[in-house]
Scaffold this motif. Structure first.
Motif, PDB file in Angstrom:
ATOM      1  N   THR A 200      28.726   6.087 -27.375  1.00  0.00           N
ATOM      2  CA  THR A 200      29.654   5.250 -27.756  1.00  0.00           C
ATOM      3  C   THR A 200      30.622   5.996 -25.879  1.00  0.00           C
ATOM      4  O   THR A 200      30.824   4.880 -25.346  1.00  0.00           O
ATOM      5  N   PHE A 201      31.050   6.961 -25.627  1.00  0.00           N
ATOM      6  CA  PHE A 201      31.115   7.403 -24.357  1.00  0.00           C
ATOM      7  C   PHE A 201      30.600   7.819 -23.479  1.00  0.00           C
ATOM      8  O   PHE A 201      30.334   9.657 -23.176  1.00  0.00           O
TER       9      PHE A 201
ATOM     10  N   VAL B  73      40.204   3.011 -29.119  1.00  0.00           N
ATOM     11  CA  VAL B  73      40.818   4.384 -28.438  1.00  0.00           C
ATOM     12  C   VAL B  73      42.716   4.259 -27.932  1.00  0.00           C
ATOM     13  O   VAL B  73      43.463   4.950 -27.977  1.00  0.00           O
ATOM     14  N   GLY B  74      42.082   3.148 -27.084  1.00  0.00           N
ATOM     15  CA  GLY B  74      43.097   2.309 -26.075  1.00  0.00           C
ATOM     16  C   GLY B  74      44.397   2.280 -27.076  1.00  0.00           C
ATOM     17  O   GLY B  74      45.099   2.529 -26.831  1.00  0.00           O
TER      18      GLY B  74
ATOM     19  N   ALA C 252      36.450   2.697 -26.692  1.00  0.00           N
ATOM     20  CA  ALA C 252      37.332   2.142 -25.488  1.00  0.00           C
ATOM     21  C   ALA C 252      38.324   1.641 -26.119  1.00  0.00           C
ATOM     22  O   ALA C 252      39.419   2.080 -25.589  1.00  0.00           O
ATOM     23  N   THR C 253      38.293  -0.340 -26.705  1.00  0.00           N
ATOM     24  CA  THR C 253      39.353  -0.622 -27.322  1.00  0.00           C
ATOM     25  C   THR C 253      40.438   0.262 -27.963  1.00  0.00           C
ATOM     26  O   THR C 253      41.193   0.316 -28.103  1.00  0.00           O
TER      27      THR C 253
ATOM     28  N   LEU D 171      31.229   8.863 -20.320  1.00  0.00           N
ATOM     29  CA  LEU D 171      32.791   9.732 -20.263  1.00  0.00           C
ATOM     30  C   LEU D 171      33.248  11.028 -20.701  1.00  0.00           C
ATOM     31  O   LEU D 171      34.422  12.097 -20.925  1.00  0.00           O
ATOM     32  N   HIS D 172      32.081  11.275 -21.754  1.00  0.00           N
ATOM     33  CA  HIS D 172      32.028  12.719 -22.265  1.00  0.00           C
ATOM     34  C   HIS D 172      32.207  13.785 -22.399  1.00  0.00           C
ATOM     35  O   HIS D 172      33.115  14.346 -22.326  1.00  0.00           O
TER      36      HIS D 172
ATOM     37  N   LEU E 232      42.588  12.897 -26.323  1.00  0.00           N
ATOM     38  CA  LEU E 232      41.760  11.958 -25.812  1.00  0.00           C
ATOM     39  C   LEU E 232      40.635  12.643 -25.884  1.00  0.00           C
ATOM     40  O   LEU E 232      39.418  12.478 -25.103  1.00  0.00           O
TER      41      LEU E 232
ATOM     42  N   ILE F 227      37.027  11.371 -27.324  1.00  0.00           N
ATOM     43  CA  ILE F 227      36.432  11.107 -26.212  1.00  0.00           C
ATOM     44  C   ILE F 227      35.344  12.479 -25.968  1.00  0.00           C
ATOM     45  O   ILE F 227      33.850  11.768 -25.906  1.00  0.00           O
TER      46      ILE F 227
END
Length: 402
Positions: A87-88, A358-359, A355-356, A91-92, A65, A69
């Motif tokens: 992008t993130f 990455v998941g 997010a999609t 969360l980064h 991750l 991210i």
């Protein structure tokens, strides 16, 4: 690959290798500490430290991750084609700490390697390490090379010389770049195996492992200021504290905690934080996340506490077999995720919601890692082990052909 005991009258029990690659039988001296395991009968297999397998998988997942991210802003642009703020953004900063998963790997490795080597001959130790590291590593290099040379990946197209050097796993001392950046961790592991093999050759005892920990600590402290490149290359100062603490934790698990062992762990913890927070010379550059430095101390401390809890036997109630499976596929996940995952993000980062993407990608990588372990890594490792177990390791020439 576990055993918990003290030296004393000999008894025998079996445990399976905690790395999940090959099952092995190991002698287990019969003592008060071992009696608790032996008395449980079938529980001995369940008591193979499933919590350690779970920690190993979490460490690998955190690194995965991190690469998706939490990488540096420059790396995020190379992979995703745009800055992390688009992008993130939320969360980064959190997933940047995923790079610390490597330190947890080293901490666990010190525990596991000491545990697996106990009671083994140097030959057994050599075969165990070779069959553990090289099969999946070679497969990962072939996969990574296909992606790097045949696809438009963010890793460029390195000189084929890099590929050949990487097959040896000696690219670091050869001064050659890693084909995949995640391979850098293999050199500290390999150095640990090579130096620890000396202790295995002499025969593992509590005293010898403690002396080894002490000598390595001194070498790790002196290496940065000694300006001796070879010494620094071998002792790996920034990684050494984690291996040393892991070995000390295993001695606590096998025997019992003592002030000396706690002292080694405390010293290792302090040195780990010193190297982690070093502005220059350390392997981590945290300038981008400087407001989070206090969390670095907290996360690293939690790693030590978690492995310490396992060493003290507080996690023996954790016996879920799924953790064993997760631990077994950790190495394939670690080796395969970067080249494959970053190439997918590079190609589809502007077409699919980050997010999609990455998941879905991480889920596929986990499934792929399980399949790689089950149908590639394990069969090759078993075949190599059978071959090496029957091979002559002496320097005498084989019998001439008739």
């Amino acid at each position: 690959m576990t055993q918990a005991d003290r030296t004393g009258s000999a008894g025998v029990a079996t445990r399976r290798e905690n790395e999940g690659a090959v099952a092995e039988e190991v002698p287990l001296p019969h003592t008060a500490a071992a009696t608790r395991v032996i008395a449980a009968g079938p529980v001995a297999r369940k008591d193979r430290l499933a919590a350690l397998d779970g920690l190993r998988f979490l460490a690998a997942l955190s690194v995965v991750l991190f690469h998706f991210i939490g990488q540096t802003p420059q790396a995020m642009i190379v992979v995703w084609g745009r800055p992390y703020q688009t992008t993130f953004p939320a969360l980064h900063g959190y997933f940047a700490f995923g790079r610390l998963g490597v330190d947890l790997f080293f901490l666990i490795s010190g525990f596991v390697i000491c545990m697996s080597a106990w009671g083994r001959t140097p030959r057994d130790f050599f075969i165990s390490r070779v069959t553990r590291l090289y099969p999946m590593y070679w497969v990962a290099i072939v996969v990574s090379a296909c992606v790097i040379y045949l696809a438009d990946s963010p890793f460029g197209h390195p000189n084929p010389r890099v590929l050949f050097a990487n097959f040896t796993m000696l690219q670091t001392p050869l001064g050659v770049a890693n084909l995949d950046p995640v391979y850098w961790t293999l050199w500290p592991e390999l150095c640990f195996y090579l130096t620890f093999a000396v202790v295995v050759w002499k025969g593992l005892t509590h005293q010898r492992v403690v002396i080894f920990c002490g000598l390595w600590t001194v070498a790790a402290v002196l290496a940065p200021s000694a300006h001796i490149p070879l010494l620094t290359l071998i002792v790996n100062p920034t990684s050494a504290p984690y291996f040393i603490a892991g070995m000390s934790f295993y001695l606590m698990y096998r025997y019992r905690p003592t002030p000396l062992l706690w002292g080694i762990v405390a010293m290792s913890w302090l040195l780990a934080l010193h190297f982690l927070l070093a502005p220059h010379g350390g392997r981590n550059n945290w300038d981008t996340w400087s407001p989070w430095r206090g969390w670095l101390v907290l996360v690293t401390t939690v790693f030590f506490l978690l492995v310490g809890a396992i060493a003290l036997g507080w996690t023996r109630w954790i016996r879920w077999r799924g953790l064993t499976v997760a631990g077994a596929m950790t190495f394939p996940l670690y080796l395969l995720h970067d080249t494959l995952g970053m190439t997918v993000a590079h190609h589809y980062g502007d077409r699919v919601a980050p997010a999609t993407l990455v998941g879905v990608t991480v889920s596929i990588l986990i499934l792929l890692s399980y399949l790689a372990h089950r149908f590639v890594e394990r069969p090759i490792a078993l075949a190599m082990r059978r071959s090496l177990n029957t091979a002559a390791f002496g320097l005498q020439p084989p019998t001439p052909r008739p």
